[in-house]
Design an enzyme around this catalytic site. Structure first.
Site, short mmCIF file in Angstrom:
data_model
loop_
_atom_site.label_atom_id
_atom_site.label_comp_id
_atom_site.label_asym_id
_atom_site.label_seq_id
_atom_site.Cartn_x
_atom_site.Cartn_y
_atom_site.Cartn_z
N HIS A 163 0.83 -1.21 0.00
CA HIS A 163 0.00 0.00 0.00
C HIS A 163 0.87 1.25 0.00
CE1 HIS A 163 -2.84 3.07 1.22
NE2 HIS A 163 -2.23 3.23 2.38
N HIS A 180 -1.73 6.90 14.87
CA HIS A 180 -0.54 6.29 14.26
C HIS A 180 0.28 7.28 13.45
CE1 HIS A 180 -3.08 6.09 10.61
NE2 HIS A 180 -1.94 6.06 9.97
N ARG A 199 -8.88 9.24 -13.95
CA ARG A 199 -9.72 10.28 -14.57
C ARG A 199 -9.71 11.55 -13.72
NH1 ARG A 199 -13.79 10.78 -18.38
NH2 ARG A 199 -15.35 12.37 -17.89
N LYS A 229 -21.06 -14.52 19.77
CA LYS A 229 -22.21 -14.50 18.86
C LYS A 229 -22.84 -13.12 18.77
CE LYS A 229 -24.03 -17.58 17.18
NZ LYS A 229 -23.90 -18.19 15.83
#
Length: 616
Positions: free
Chosen positions: A162, A228, A329, A452
């Site tokens: 990245h 960060h 674009r 759950k």
């Protein structure tokens, strides 16, 4: 032979020897020497090519303001974009540049990366020096999407790739602006600084990316208020010092002001030192006339920046989600215009729809992946395991050699360099009895014994919500012991998540903070209201959901939690909560035969025999 004939013979002889360069006097009287080619002006670069018979090509180099420090950036594709169409001429130029630079800089060559998203990308040699450090290589071992890999098998990409992509796109955008608007005065140093900021903007991420700074750090270090980006700046400074790159930065023409500029792009204005330059201008790295440069890597104005462009494209590619935004674009139609006394990056009026697609893509990624109900509970479980293990994991030697914990490493970049996703493996394979509880939680994640999801409710947009802890307490006491037919739930049995989905600016429309221009008057910045674009665009730009999870998976505990959640939502005047076995709250649930169509039916008192498989 006369003097003029001798000069002509010398120049002809110099050409016949190919690209070799001797020390010569340039037209402006300065030395055109192969030893100081990085300091050449565009005029000297032009003369370098003219001495090799490339007169027209030299003129193109001057027109494009190619300085000596930019020669290593010249590629075949770049030459094509500059209008040099003849293949033979491009080959001659590349050969001349290679012959000039390889004497002193054999190790400083541009490297090409084959990126699955952007194709073949080349990066400046200084960026390569940064990449080839332990501090940057650490990003290979930090998942870009954190715990999403446990839900989406394709989400295995890391912060490393990245960061390369952001550096590449930053260079492409700034080169486009420089080519289209030479009057902006964008320099080679500007270009290099913006690319370095893009490359290093995520150096400070911890294990599993945002999970670490959003959830782990607040629990183990409540004294820390920064994110960060602050760690990225500290790691950037540590990287330079630890690898002796100060001299390399100077060789590439970067001084302390440029380093400040890089830090400011990553974190914002530096607090110390006060203001500099124009009134109310808090940045020190570049003056107010170049404030648009701060919008390329991390755009604080409206969120349109190359960081998002890369992770939209990269995350969609790996998650299997369509990306409707075309960043190439947007670059094509980007222009810098003056808006209220500030220079801003603006776009063509017809691109407003493309921008709404960009923010829609962001919302889609959050809704379907980043805020996925299973992803979020896995994050919660792993954070719980790391918090319990932190004081027992002294694995990271600091500057003085003393082993530190993850929470302590935040104050020591030597130790923090070693903190990656691998901490999970340390816990899993450890036999230490102190880590037994953490191991058990992680084993539950790996064997899919997750907490759950009981249900999800959407409060009205104007509702002021309490903290997640307070909501959890209220749900526990929503029904009495008598009503439940047994003891109330404990606070530790439940987990509440308040999920917020927006376009990046809360309930504000970020496109309202973008300015456009028309074909008729490309020098005038205009605003385009939402109503001028489409009647189908959203009225509200934020959604909130309250999710309830239960740590116990037995039917009795789940039924009790479901009844309490249902009662709490009813008391708050919210809509009836959706059951936890829904695949996605936006999907239409399958209706069993004979099931009522009404949405207000109370939850079942017994577990359905035909529940959907709760895997994802």
């Amino acid at each position: 032979m006369d003097v003029s004939g001798n000069l002509l013979a010398m120049k002809t002889s110099r050409r016949s020897h190919g690209p070799e360069l001797e020390d010569n006097e340039s037209n402006d009287g300065t030395s055109l020497s192969s030893n100081n080619w990085r300091a050449w002006s565009p005029d000297q670069v032009r003369e370098f090519f003219q001495l090799r018979g490339l007169n027209d090509e030299g003129a193109v180099m001057k027109r494009e303001k190619i300085e000596g420090s930019l020669l290593l950036d010249i590629t075949d594709e770049r030459l094509k974009s500059m209008g040099i169409s003849a293949c033979g001429d491009r080959i001659k130029i590349i050969k001349a540049i290679n012959a000039l630079t390889k004497k002193k800089d054999q190790e400083l060559k541009i490297k090409v990366f084959n990126d699955p998203v952007h194709g073949h990308i080349d990066l400046h040699p200084l960026l390569i020096r940064i990449i080839d450090t332990p501090q940057f290589q650490r990003l290979r071992f930090i998942k870009q999407l954190g715990c999403s890999y446990f839900v989406f098998p394709g989400a295995a990409h890391n912060r490393f790739e990245h960061s390369l992509g952001v550096a590449f796109l930053a260079g492409e955008l700034i080169r486009t602006l420089k080519r289209k608007q030479p009057e902006l005065g964008i320099t080679a140093k500007d270009l290099l600084c913006v690319q370095i900021a893009g490359l290093c903007h995520d150096l400070g991420h911890g294990p599993f990316s945002h999970m670490f700074d959003n959830f782990f750090i607040p629990q183990v270090r409540p004294d820390i208020k920064w994110k960060h980006e602050h760690l990225s700046v500290r790691m950037f400074d540590h990287l330079i010092k630890e690898n002796g790159l100060e001299a390399v930065f100077k060789e590439n023409g970067l001084d302390e002001t440029d380093l400040v500029f890089i830090r400011e792009q990553i974190e914002g204005p530096q607090k110390e030192g006060g203001k500099q330059g124009a009134e109310n201008w808090a940045y020190k790295g570049r003056g107010k006339m170049k404030c648009y440069l701060y919008e390329i890597v991390a755009n604080k104005r409206n969120g349109i920046d190359v960081d998002k462009w890369d992770y939209f494209a990269r995350d969609c590619h790996n998650l299997g989600i369509a990306n409707s935004f075309d960043h190439w674009r947007f670059m094509t139609f980007a222009r810098v215009l003056e808006v209220d006394g500030e220079m801003q990056i603006c776009s063509r009026d017809k691109e407003v729809g493309n921008l709404y697609d960009m923010f829609h893509t962001r919302n889609t990624l959050h809704r379907r992946a980043y805020q996925h109900k299973v992803n979020k509970i896995i994050e919660t479980m792993i954070v719980e395991a790391l918090v319990k293990a932190d004081s027992h994991l002294r694995l990271f030697p600091g500057k003085d050699g003393k082993p530190l914990t993850m929470s302590e490493s935040l104050d020591d970049m030597h130790a923090y360099t070693q903190v990656t996703d691998s901490v999970l493996e340390h816990i899993i394979f450890s036999r230490s009895p102190e880590l037994e509880e953490s191991r058990g939680i992680i084993q539950k994640v790996l064997t899919r014994q997750l907490y759950k999801c009981v249900g999800q409710s959407q409060p009205p947009g104007t509702t002021k919500l309490e903290s997640e802890f307070e909501i959890c307490k209220q749900i526990c006491t929503a029904l009495s012991d008598e009503e439940l037919g047994g003891p109330q739930l404990d606070l530790d049995d439940l987990i509440v998540h308040v999920v917020k989905l927006d376009y990046g600016m809360g309930n504000q429309n970020p496109v309202d903070y973008v300015r456009f221009y028309s074909k008729e008057d490309p020098s005038k910045a205009i605003m385009i209201r939402k109503g001028q674009v489409s009647q189908m665009l959203p009225e509200n730009f934020v959604d909130r959901y309250i999710r309830l999870y239960c740590k116990h998976r037995d039917a009795k505990s789940l039924q009790k939690a479901e009844r309490c959640f249902y009662k709490w939502c009813e008391d708050q005047g919210f809509g009836k909560p959706k059951p936890g076995n829904m695949l996605d709250p936006a999907m239409t649930p399958f209706k069993q035969e004979g099931e009522k169509n009404g949405e207000d039916d109370p939850p079942p008192t017994k577990k359905s025999k035909t529940n959907l498989v709760d895997r994802f």
